[in-house]
Design a protein around this motif. Structure first.
Motif, PDB file in Angstrom:
ATOM      1  N   UNK A   1       0.841  -1.207   0.000  1.00 12.45           N
ATOM      2  CA  UNK A   1       0.000   0.000   0.000  1.00 12.45           C
ATOM      3  C   UNK A   1       0.868   1.245   0.000  1.00 12.45           C
ATOM      4  N   UNK A   2       1.886   1.264   0.848  1.00 14.23           N
ATOM      5  CA  UNK A   2       2.780   2.420   0.900  1.00 14.23           C
ATOM      6  C   UNK A   2       3.576   2.558  -0.391  1.00 14.23           C
ATOM      7  N   UNK A   3       3.986   1.442  -0.974  1.00 17.74           N
ATOM      8  CA  UNK A   3       4.728   1.470  -2.240  1.00 17.74           C
ATOM      9  C   UNK A   3       3.872   2.066  -3.360  1.00 17.74           C
ATOM     10  N   UNK A   4       2.557   1.866  -3.259  1.00 16.85           N
ATOM     11  CA  UNK A   4       1.635   2.426  -4.255  1.00 16.85           C
ATOM     12  C   UNK A   4       1.236   3.854  -3.933  1.00 16.85           C
ATOM     13  N   UNK A   5       1.651   4.347  -2.780  1.00 17.78           N
ATOM     14  CA  UNK A   5       1.309   5.705  -2.380  1.00 17.78           C
ATOM     15  C   UNK A   5      -0.144   5.875  -1.971  1.00 17.78           C
ATOM     16  N   UNK A   6      -0.744   4.807  -1.465  1.00 14.32           N
ATOM     17  CA  UNK A   6      -2.148   4.860  -1.052  1.00 14.32           C
ATOM     18  C   UNK A   6      -2.258   4.987   0.463  1.00 14.32           C
ATOM     19  N   UNK A   7      -3.275   5.707   0.897  1.00 14.78           N
ATOM     20  CA  UNK A   7      -3.590   5.754   2.330  1.00 14.78           C
ATOM     21  C   UNK A   7      -4.442   4.538   2.669  1.00 14.78           C
ATOM     22  N   UNK A   8      -4.585   4.268   3.959  1.00 12.85           N
ATOM     23  CA  UNK A   8      -5.472   3.187   4.375  1.00 12.85           C
ATOM     24  C   UNK A   8      -6.897   3.456   3.900  1.00 12.85           C
ATOM     25  N   UNK A   9      -7.310   4.717   3.970  1.00 16.32           N
ATOM     26  CA  UNK A   9      -8.661   5.082   3.565  1.00 16.32           C
ATOM     27  C   UNK A   9      -8.878   4.821   2.076  1.00 16.32           C
ATOM     28  N   UNK A  10      -7.884   5.164   1.262  1.00 20.82           N
ATOM     29  CA  UNK A  10      -8.011   4.974  -0.191  1.00 20.82           C
ATOM     30  C   UNK A  10      -8.093   3.490  -0.536  1.00 20.82           C
ATOM     31  N   UNK A  11      -7.247   2.677   0.079  1.00 17.20           N
ATOM     32  CA  UNK A  11      -7.281   1.240  -0.197  1.00 17.20           C
ATOM     33  C   UNK A  11      -8.571   0.624   0.338  1.00 17.20           C
ATOM     34  N   UNK A  12      -9.035   1.102   1.475  1.00 20.64           N
ATOM     35  CA  UNK A  12     -10.303   0.614   2.026  1.00 20.64           C
ATOM     36  C   UNK A  12     -11.453   0.908   1.063  1.00 20.64           C
ATOM     37  N   UNK A  13     -11.460   2.106   0.467  1.00 16.49           N
ATOM     38  CA  UNK A  13     -12.491   2.451  -0.516  1.00 16.49           C
ATOM     39  C   UNK A  13     -12.435   1.513  -1.715  1.00 16.49           C
ATOM     40  N   UNK A  14     -11.232   1.236  -2.195  1.00 12.44           N
ATOM     41  CA  UNK A  14     -11.065   0.333  -3.335  1.00 12.44           C
ATOM     42  C   UNK A  14     -11.595  -1.057  -2.995  1.00 12.44           C
ATOM     43  N   UNK A  15     -11.308  -1.514  -1.776  1.00 10.75           N
ATOM     44  CA  UNK A  15     -11.698  -2.860  -1.356  1.00 10.75           C
ATOM     45  C   UNK A  15     -13.155  -2.931  -0.888  1.00 10.75           C
ATOM     46  N   UNK A  16     -13.787  -1.782  -0.720  1.00  8.66           N
ATOM     47  CA  UNK A  16     -15.177  -1.769  -0.288  1.00  8.66           C
ATOM     48  C   UNK A  16     -15.360  -2.095   1.187  1.00  8.66           C
ATOM     49  N   UNK A  17     -14.368  -1.711   2.001  1.00  4.30           N
ATOM     50  CA  UNK A  17     -14.442  -1.939   3.445  1.00  4.30           C
ATOM     51  C   UNK A  17     -14.195  -0.612   4.150  1.00  4.30           C
ATOM     52  N   UNK A  18     -14.393  -0.592   5.470  1.00  2.00           N
ATOM     53  CA  UNK A  18     -14.163   0.639   6.229  1.00  2.00           C
ATOM     54  C   UNK A  18     -12.662   0.823   6.493  1.00  2.00           C
ATOM     55  N   UNK A  19     -12.286   2.063   6.755  1.00  2.00           N
ATOM     56  CA  UNK A  19     -10.893   2.356   7.079  1.00  2.00           C
ATOM     57  C   UNK A  19     -10.483   1.651   8.373  1.00  2.00           C
ATOM     58  N   UNK A  20     -11.419   1.528   9.305  1.00  2.00           N
ATOM     59  CA  UNK A  20     -11.141   0.822  10.557  1.00  2.00           C
ATOM     60  C   UNK A  20     -10.837  -0.646  10.292  1.00  2.00           C
ATOM     61  N   UNK A  21     -11.617  -1.263   9.412  1.00  2.00           N
ATOM     62  CA  UNK A  21     -11.375  -2.666   9.060  1.00  2.00           C
ATOM     63  C   UNK A  21      -9.997  -2.811   8.410  1.00  2.00           C
TER      64      UNK A  21
END
Length: 66
Positions: free
Chosen positions: A14-34
Protein backbone atom coordinates in the motif's frame (compact mmCIF):
# COMPACT_ATOMS: atom_id res chain seq x y z
CA UNK A 1 -1.99 -18.45 8.47
CA UNK A 2 -0.15 -15.51 10.08
CA UNK A 3 -2.54 -12.58 9.74
CA UNK A 4 -0.02 -10.14 11.20
CA UNK A 5 2.49 -10.98 8.45
CA UNK A 6 -0.19 -10.68 5.77
CA UNK A 7 -1.16 -7.29 7.18
CA UNK A 8 2.45 -6.14 7.11
CA UNK A 9 2.76 -7.19 3.46
CA UNK A 10 -0.44 -5.31 2.62
CA UNK A 11 0.93 -2.23 4.39
CA UNK A 12 4.22 -2.52 2.47
CA UNK A 13 2.52 -2.71 -0.93
CA UNK A 14 0.00 0.00 0.00
CA UNK A 15 2.78 2.42 0.90
CA UNK A 16 4.73 1.47 -2.24
CA UNK A 17 1.64 2.43 -4.25
CA UNK A 18 1.31 5.70 -2.38
CA UNK A 19 -2.15 4.86 -1.05
CA UNK A 20 -3.59 5.75 2.33
CA UNK A 21 -5.47 3.19 4.37
CA UNK A 22 -8.66 5.08 3.56
CA UNK A 23 -8.01 4.97 -0.19
CA UNK A 24 -7.28 1.24 -0.20
CA UNK A 25 -10.30 0.61 2.03
CA UNK A 26 -12.49 2.45 -0.52
CA UNK A 27 -11.07 0.33 -3.34
CA UNK A 28 -11.70 -2.86 -1.36
CA UNK A 29 -15.18 -1.77 -0.29
CA UNK A 30 -14.44 -1.94 3.44
CA UNK A 31 -14.16 0.64 6.23
CA UNK A 32 -10.89 2.36 7.08
CA UNK A 33 -11.14 0.82 10.56
CA UNK A 34 -11.37 -2.67 9.06
CA UNK A 35 -8.32 -1.91 6.88
CA UNK A 36 -6.41 -0.79 9.97
CA UNK A 37 -7.35 -4.01 11.76
CA UNK A 38 -6.23 -6.07 8.75
CA UNK A 39 -2.82 -4.36 8.66
CA UNK A 40 -2.27 -4.90 12.38
CA UNK A 41 -3.40 -8.53 12.23
CA UNK A 42 -6.36 -7.94 14.55
CA UNK A 43 -8.90 -9.45 12.16
CA UNK A 44 -9.08 -12.33 9.74
CA UNK A 45 -9.38 -11.70 6.02
CA UNK A 46 -12.14 -13.15 3.90
CA UNK A 47 -11.29 -14.35 0.41
CA UNK A 48 -13.36 -11.64 -1.36
CA UNK A 49 -11.65 -8.89 0.66
CA UNK A 50 -8.11 -10.13 0.02
CA UNK A 51 -8.92 -10.43 -3.71
CA UNK A 52 -10.12 -6.81 -3.79
CA UNK A 53 -7.06 -5.63 -1.85
CA UNK A 54 -4.70 -7.50 -4.18
CA UNK A 55 -6.49 -6.02 -7.21
CA UNK A 56 -6.29 -2.54 -5.71
CA UNK A 57 -2.56 -2.96 -5.11
CA UNK A 58 -2.01 -4.60 -8.52
CA UNK A 59 -0.29 -7.62 -6.94
CA UNK A 60 -0.94 -11.35 -6.97
CA UNK A 61 -2.73 -12.74 -3.95
CA UNK A 62 0.29 -15.02 -3.40
CA UNK A 63 2.46 -11.94 -2.78
CA UNK A 64 0.23 -11.05 0.16
CA UNK A 65 -0.22 -14.53 1.61
CA UNK A 66 3.27 -16.05 1.24
Amino acid sequence: MDYYEIGQRIRHYRKACGLSQEALADIAGISATHMSHIETGNTKLSLPVIVKIADGLAVQIDALIY
